[in-house]
Motif scaffolding. Structure first.
Motif, PDB file in Angstrom:
ATOM      1  N   GLY A  23       0.890  -1.250  -0.119  1.00 47.42           N
ATOM      2  CA  GLY A  23      -0.188  -0.047   0.164  1.00 47.42           C
ATOM      3  C   GLY A  23       0.824   1.348   0.008  1.00 47.42           C
ATOM      4  N   LEU A  24       2.024   1.292   0.670  1.00 50.39           N
ATOM      5  CA  LEU A  24       2.811   2.387   0.827  1.00 50.39           C
ATOM      6  C   LEU A  24       3.739   2.579  -0.499  1.00 50.39           C
ATOM      7  N   LEU A  25       4.024   1.490  -0.956  1.00 50.40           N
ATOM      8  CA  LEU A  25       4.590   1.681  -2.330  1.00 50.40           C
ATOM      9  C   LEU A  25       3.742   1.897  -3.408  1.00 50.40           C
ATOM     10  N   ALA A  26       2.365   1.689  -3.414  1.00 50.47           N
ATOM     11  CA  ALA A  26       1.601   1.959  -4.329  1.00 50.47           C
ATOM     12  C   ALA A  26       1.234   3.519  -4.308  1.00 50.47           C
ATOM     13  N   SER A  27       1.165   4.065  -3.134  1.00 52.91           N
ATOM     14  CA  SER A  27       0.794   5.626  -3.048  1.00 52.91           C
ATOM     15  C   SER A  27       1.985   6.255  -3.390  1.00 52.91           C
ATOM     16  N   ILE A  28       3.228   5.754  -3.010  1.00 48.92           N
ATOM     17  CA  ILE A  28       4.427   6.368  -3.522  1.00 48.92           C
ATOM     18  C   ILE A  28       4.812   6.363  -5.060  1.00 48.92           C
ATOM     19  N   ALA A  29       4.457   5.373  -5.446  1.00 47.87           N
ATOM     20  CA  ALA A  29       4.628   5.142  -7.070  1.00 47.87           C
ATOM     21  C   ALA A  29       3.730   5.395  -7.919  1.00 47.87           C
ATOM     22  N   GLY A  30       2.401   5.966  -7.264  1.00 50.78           N
ATOM     23  CA  GLY A  30       1.289   6.362  -7.978  1.00 50.78           C
ATOM     24  C   GLY A  30       0.595   5.306  -8.582  1.00 50.78           C
ATOM     25  N   PHE A  31       0.450   4.062  -8.307  1.00 53.99           N
ATOM     26  CA  PHE A  31      -0.445   3.030  -9.150  1.00 53.99           C
ATOM     27  C   PHE A  31      -1.562   2.488  -7.935  1.00 53.99           C
ATOM     28  N   GLY A  33      -4.524   3.057  -8.109  1.00 54.73           N
ATOM     29  CA  GLY A  33      -5.801   2.767  -9.125  1.00 54.73           C
ATOM     30  C   GLY A  33      -5.473   1.304  -9.295  1.00 54.73           C
ATOM     31  N   PHE A  34      -4.340   0.531  -9.704  1.00 57.99           N
ATOM     32  CA  PHE A  34      -4.273  -0.713 -10.056  1.00 57.99           C
ATOM     33  C   PHE A  34      -4.640  -1.667  -8.516  1.00 57.99           C
ATOM     34  N   THR A  35      -4.211  -1.152  -7.626  1.00 61.42           N
ATOM     35  CA  THR A  35      -4.263  -1.671  -6.122  1.00 61.42           C
ATOM     36  C   THR A  35      -5.892  -1.784  -5.740  1.00 61.42           C
ATOM     37  N   VAL A  36      -6.680  -0.817  -6.137  1.00 60.86           N
ATOM     38  CA  VAL A  36      -8.053  -0.827  -5.974  1.00 60.86           C
ATOM     39  C   VAL A  36      -8.753  -1.747  -6.799  1.00 60.86           C
ATOM     40  N   ASP A  37      -8.435  -1.667  -8.056  1.00 59.30           N
ATOM     41  CA  ASP A  37      -9.144  -2.413  -9.154  1.00 59.30           C
ATOM     42  C   ASP A  37      -8.717  -3.939  -9.074  1.00 59.30           C
ATOM     43  N   TYR A  38      -7.410  -4.287  -8.860  1.00 61.75           N
ATOM     44  CA  TYR A  38      -6.942  -5.593  -8.908  1.00 61.75           C
ATOM     45  C   TYR A  38      -6.616  -6.353  -7.889  1.00 61.75           C
ATOM     46  N   ILE A  39      -6.117  -5.821  -6.698  1.00 62.22           N
ATOM     47  CA  ILE A  39      -5.997  -6.213  -5.544  1.00 62.22           C
ATOM     48  C   ILE A  39      -7.017  -6.419  -4.484  1.00 62.22           C
ATOM     49  N   GLN A  40      -7.443  -5.215  -4.268  1.00 64.44           N
ATOM     50  CA  GLN A  40      -8.393  -4.964  -3.175  1.00 64.44           C
ATOM     51  C   GLN A  40      -9.433  -5.879  -3.131  1.00 64.44           C
ATOM     52  N   PRO A  41     -10.079  -6.227  -4.566  1.00 58.78           N
ATOM     53  CA  PRO A  41     -11.265  -7.175  -4.774  1.00 58.78           C
ATOM     54  C   PRO A  41     -11.076  -8.826  -4.161  1.00 58.78           C
ATOM     55  N   ILE A  42      -9.746  -9.116  -3.983  1.00 60.88           N
ATOM     56  CA  ILE A  42      -9.484 -10.202  -3.448  1.00 60.88           C
ATOM     57  C   ILE A  42      -9.780 -10.240  -1.848  1.00 60.88           C
TER      58      ILE A  42
END
Length: 435
Positions: A23-31, A33-42
């Protein structure tokens, strides 16, 4: 003995840590949206699976438990003990919360400009909670009793928020089964007993994906809090650091003082062994922020690891998941006083006693309402005449604190089940060999 990395609680812990890092890396790197769309659903699928089996598990296990009783007075006695202990621990939680927040005075550390930013940024989120709180307060004093008795079993079973209704129906069915001739009731008892075993086996299968579900949930929480700018989240946590610290200290003191005292009074079980037995449930409660979703795991761990008889766990734990909110009630007390301090309002002793009474009643009256924590807080603030708009000050960190207070709620439910089982002579030996 299993290797440490094959033990469930360690796998869940690793999932939590990796989810935090992602989550921290996703926020820093700016992805994000990818986390919300493809990881959070799991994570969402994992929660849905747990919720899916909660109602059938409670229904089947409680019917089996009731039909194993020969004395109906035992059931009523168990119910009285359960509700009484839940109320006492809730009052203790609120009192501890008030004590901590009055000592730390976190509202005095909030700068005026930060207060204005928070109030303007989260103002629009308050209206729905205020309306829901008003609907709760407009109900009759005995409305919560009316809600326990459903008019349609299938409608009740479609919503995990109606767990008390499921408990009522299961007890009614169990009593009915044992009142008919044994040869007619036996097939039903066998059916529900087998059905209960099937549900427990499904729980085992679901827990295989628990580490992945927890990873996805944690990553989603961090992304939700930080978005694409981690500095915003850090600034928010810094501004509300003293408030968050007050809540966390209160929760820790409640666990160490109230629950440990409960064990000394009503059980010979070691407090440390209890935590070993319940660790996976606490970690799941922390990651899901849902007592109801974690209920199947809590019941499984208390029965198979802590030695609590199914007759007790199937009765005490579903009720606790619905009405016992020690962590949430403590949070109400801290939040109410913090908001008052931040707005420059001094609360009298009478108003703080009102917080104790209102939060205790609200924990029961709003139990089945989605977003119960914030709705309870609205009711408390209105009772002490503090502007409900002040809730905007704490919404930014509410998700993180919700995870912590849910873990405490689940710990409380499990602790009370041990106490009730011990007083009923239904507490067996612990089984921690797989931990």
């Amino acid at each position: 003995m299993k290797k440490w990395y094959k033990q469930l609680h360690w796998q869940i812990m690793i999932g939590l840590i990796l989810g935090l890092i992602w989550g921290l890396l996703a926020s820093i790197a700016g992805f994000s949206g990818f986390t919300v769309d493809y990881i959070q659903p799991i994570g969402t699928i994992f929660i849905n699976l747990l919720k899916l089996i909660a109602v059938p598990l409670v229904l089947a296990s409680l019917i089996v438990g009731v039909t194993s009783l020969n004395d109906m007075t035992k059931l009523s006695r168990m119910g009285g003990k359960t509700v009484a202990i839940y109320i006492v621990t809730t009052i203790c939680a609120i009192t501890i919360g008030l004590t901590v927040v009055n000592i730390i005075q976190p509202g005095d550390f909030l700068p005026a400009e930060t207060q204005q930013e928070l109030m303007s940024g989260y103002q629009e989120n308050i209206e729905g909670s205020t309306q829901s709180a008003q609907e709760v307060m407009d109900r009759s004093p005995l409305a919560f009793l009316v809600d326990i008795v459903p008019e349609n079993l299938f409608a009740s079973a479609s919503d995990n928020g109606n767990m008390l209704q499921i408990v009522f129906v299961a007890i009614l069915l169990g009593i009915g089964i044992i009142q008919i001739p044994k040869e007619k009731g036996e097939p039903l008892i066998t059916f529900f007993d087998s059905f209960n075993d099937v549900i427990i086996k499904i729980v085992d299968y679901i827990m295989i994906i628990a580490p992945y579900g927890v990873f996805a949930l944690m990553a989603g929480v961090i992304v939700e809090l930080a978005g694409d700018d981690i500095s915003q989240a850090l600034d928010l946590l810094g501004a509300l650091g003293w408030y968050s610290l007050a809540v966390l200290i209160g929760l820790l003191l409640h666990v160490l003082i109230v629950y440990s005292s409960l064990f000394k009074l009503f059980s010979k079980m070691k407090f440390s062994d209890f935590f070993k037995a319940i660790r996976p449930a606490i970690l799941l409660g922390f990651s899901t922020s849902s007592s109801s979703a974690t209920l199947p795991v809590t019941m499984d761990r208390m029965e198979n690891n802590a030695g609590v008889d199914e007759e007790v766990s199937s009765f005490v734990l579903p009720i606790g998941a619905t009405i016992n909110m020690d962590g949430t009630s403590l949070y109400q007390a801290v939040a109410a006083v913090f908001i008052s301090q931040a707005l420059g309002l001094d609360l009298s002793i009478a108003q703080q006693i009102t917080i104790v009474l209102t939060a205790t009643l609200a924990s029961i009256g709003t139990a089945g309402v989605p977003g119960a924590g914030i709705i309870m807080l609205v009711i408390v603030l209105q009772a002490i005449e503090v502007p409900v708009e002040g809730i905007a000050l704490i919404l930014g960190v509410d998700r993180i604190l919700d995870m912590c207070r849910t873990a405490v709620n689940i710990t409380g439910d499990a602790a009370v089940s041990v106490a009730v089982a011990y007083t009923e002579g239904l507490l067996g030996d612990m089984h921690l060999e797989d931990d």
